[in-house]
Design a protein around this motif. Structure first.
Motif, short mmCIF file in Angstrom:
data_model
loop_
_atom_site.label_atom_id
_atom_site.label_comp_id
_atom_site.label_asym_id
_atom_site.label_seq_id
_atom_site.Cartn_x
_atom_site.Cartn_y
_atom_site.Cartn_z
N PHE A 1 -5.70 2.39 -13.45
CA PHE A 1 -5.05 1.74 -12.56
C PHE A 1 -6.19 0.73 -11.82
CE2 PHE A 1 -5.25 5.91 -11.13
CZ PHE A 1 -6.27 6.11 -10.34
N GLN A 2 -6.01 -0.20 -11.41
CA GLN A 2 -6.99 -1.41 -10.99
C GLN A 2 -7.48 -0.79 -9.62
OE1 GLN A 2 -5.27 -5.15 -10.87
NE2 GLN A 2 -4.94 -5.21 -12.83
N ARG A 3 -6.89 -0.09 -8.79
CA ARG A 3 -7.38 0.28 -7.44
C ARG A 3 -6.76 1.56 -7.20
NH1 ARG A 3 -7.06 -2.66 -1.64
NH2 ARG A 3 -7.75 -1.04 -0.47
N PRO A 4 -7.82 2.54 -6.66
CA PRO A 4 -7.25 3.88 -6.32
C PRO A 4 -6.23 4.04 -5.42
CG PRO A 4 -9.86 3.69 -6.01
CD PRO A 4 -9.09 2.20 -6.18
N PRO A 5 -5.77 4.88 -5.15
CA PRO A 5 -4.36 5.18 -4.43
C PRO A 5 -4.60 5.00 -2.98
CG PRO A 5 -4.53 6.84 -6.02
CD PRO A 5 -5.54 6.21 -6.29
N ARG A 6 -3.87 4.28 -2.37
CA ARG A 6 -3.86 4.05 -0.79
C ARG A 6 -2.65 4.25 -0.16
NH1 ARG A 6 -4.49 -2.62 -0.48
NH2 ARG A 6 -2.91 -3.14 -1.90
N PRO A 7 -2.78 4.63 1.10
CA PRO A 7 -1.47 4.81 1.72
C PRO A 7 -0.53 3.50 1.76
CG PRO A 7 -3.27 5.51 3.01
CD PRO A 7 -3.86 4.82 1.82
N VAL A 8 0.61 3.88 1.74
CA VAL A 8 1.81 2.88 2.09
C VAL A 8 1.68 2.49 3.74
CG1 VAL A 8 4.05 2.14 1.99
CG2 VAL A 8 3.35 3.42 0.14
N TRP A 9 1.14 1.32 3.99
CA TRP A 9 0.88 1.30 5.35
C TRP A 9 1.92 0.84 6.29
CZ3 TRP A 9 1.91 -3.17 8.30
CH2 TRP A 9 2.61 -4.27 7.89
N ASN A 10 3.27 0.34 5.71
CA ASN A 10 4.46 -0.02 6.46
C ASN A 10 5.42 1.15 6.41
OD1 ASN A 10 4.58 -0.78 3.82
ND2 ASN A 10 6.17 -2.38 4.51
N ASN A 11 5.78 1.74 7.63
CA ASN A 11 6.80 2.74 7.81
C ASN A 11 8.07 2.27 8.35
OD1 ASN A 11 4.34 4.22 7.33
ND2 ASN A 11 3.89 4.97 9.47
N LEU A 12 9.05 2.49 7.48
CA LEU A 12 10.41 2.14 7.86
C LEU A 12 11.58 3.23 7.57
CD1 LEU A 12 12.00 -0.19 9.34
CD2 LEU A 12 12.35 -1.17 7.03
N LEU A 13 12.11 3.51 8.52
CA LEU A 13 13.25 4.71 8.37
C LEU A 13 14.61 3.89 7.67
CD1 LEU A 13 14.48 7.52 8.57
CD2 LEU A 13 15.55 6.66 10.77
N LEU A 14 14.79 3.91 6.58
CA LEU A 14 16.04 3.49 5.78
C LEU A 14 17.08 4.24 5.27
CD1 LEU A 14 13.78 0.94 3.70
CD2 LEU A 14 15.03 0.30 5.62
N GLY A 15 16.63 5.67 5.29
CA GLY A 15 17.58 6.68 4.72
C GLY A 15 17.16 7.10 3.46
N GLY A 16 17.00 8.50 3.41
CA GLY A 16 16.73 9.24 2.33
C GLY A 16 15.59 8.59 1.53
N THR A 17 15.99 8.61 0.28
CA THR A 17 14.80 8.25 -0.76
C THR A 17 14.41 6.74 -0.43
OG1 THR A 17 16.61 7.39 -2.47
CG2 THR A 17 15.71 9.83 -2.67
N ALA A 18 15.30 5.96 0.23
CA ALA A 18 14.71 4.63 0.47
C ALA A 18 13.72 4.43 1.54
CB ALA A 18 16.03 3.51 1.03
N ASP A 19 13.43 5.70 2.21
CA ASP A 19 12.47 5.60 3.53
C ASP A 19 11.27 5.16 2.82
OD1 ASP A 19 14.19 6.56 4.98
OD2 ASP A 19 13.61 8.71 5.07
N ARG A 20 10.42 4.25 3.84
CA ARG A 20 9.11 3.56 3.23
C ARG A 20 7.94 4.17 4.16
NH1 ARG A 20 8.36 -2.68 2.34
NH2 ARG A 20 9.80 -2.11 0.65
N GLY A 21 6.89 4.44 3.48
CA GLY A 21 5.73 4.91 4.12
C GLY A 21 5.97 6.50 4.65
#
Length: 217
Positions: A142-162
């Protein structure tokens, strides 16, 4: 928190409730929480502030909004590809460190004397943390090491972000506007690599304490 502590706490609630002489509960309340958990896949601590409004005239049922900051950490975690099966289906991250700031929703109900039941869940916010070392499986560069997903959003179940935190709890009101809480937290944490998001769900037993501000005159 060790798994046997939560059942022990819940078993002690009736005796504690019988001895407690809590202040009268107002219809509306401003509450501050501190919570923490130690688990096999994740540890966390959080602080939150809530403004709760009574749904009924006696304030037996309350709902409101607040803000929560949560710090998540562990030794090593494996994260699933959030986009489904792909060339890299699994991401291993060494020593995840995530600091999440979220707007959250809170509902609680007084069920008997000083005992209440409630739940709260993060809805949207942002997460910060350092890049970490990691590995994609099957083994891929990979080009860049793992970094946190910065934007959090409740979408329900597996679609949740962050990174999002939710808590289901029973609380015992104590004197001096304090409350003791015990329950379960359902948490999602997330990292990304080269534009692909990976996430993991955690379920943890949690303990906390709450303080209610003095009632307004």
């Amino acid at each position: 928190m060790r798994p046997y502590l939560l059942p022990l706490l819940l078993a002690m609630l009736p005796a504690l409730a019988a001895e407690a002489q809590p202040d009268s509960m107002p219809r509306h309340a401003t509450v501050f929480d501190l919570s923490g958990a130690v688990g096999p896949t994740l540890n966390y601590t959080s602080a939150a502030g809530w403004q709760l409004w009574g749904i009924d005239k006696k304030g037996r049922f309350q709902a409101g909004l607040g803000g929560r900051v949560s710090y998540f950490w562990s030794g090593r975690n494996e994260f699933d590809n959030q986009n489904g099966p792909g060339k890299a289906a699994l991401l291993t991250v060494e020593e995840p460190r995530l600091l999440a700031f979220n707007v959250a929703f809170h509902v609680r109900a007084r069920v008997a004397g000083p005992v209440s039941l409630g739940f709260n869940l993060d809805m949207l916010g942002a997460t910060f943390g350092p890049d970490r070392s990691g590995m994609l499986l099957p083994d891929m560069p990979f080009q860049r090491p793992p970094r946190p997903v910065w934007n959090n959003l409740l979408l329900g179940g597996t679609a949740d972000r962050g990174s999002l935190n939710s808590e289901f709890y029973a609380s015992l009101a104590l004197p001096h506007r304090l409350s003791l809480r015990g329950g379960w937290s359902h948490i999602v944490t997330a990292y990304e690599v080269d534009g692909t998001r990976y996430r993991r769900f955690h379920n943890l037993a949690v303990l906390g304490i709450s303080y209610r501000l003095p009632d307004k005159p």
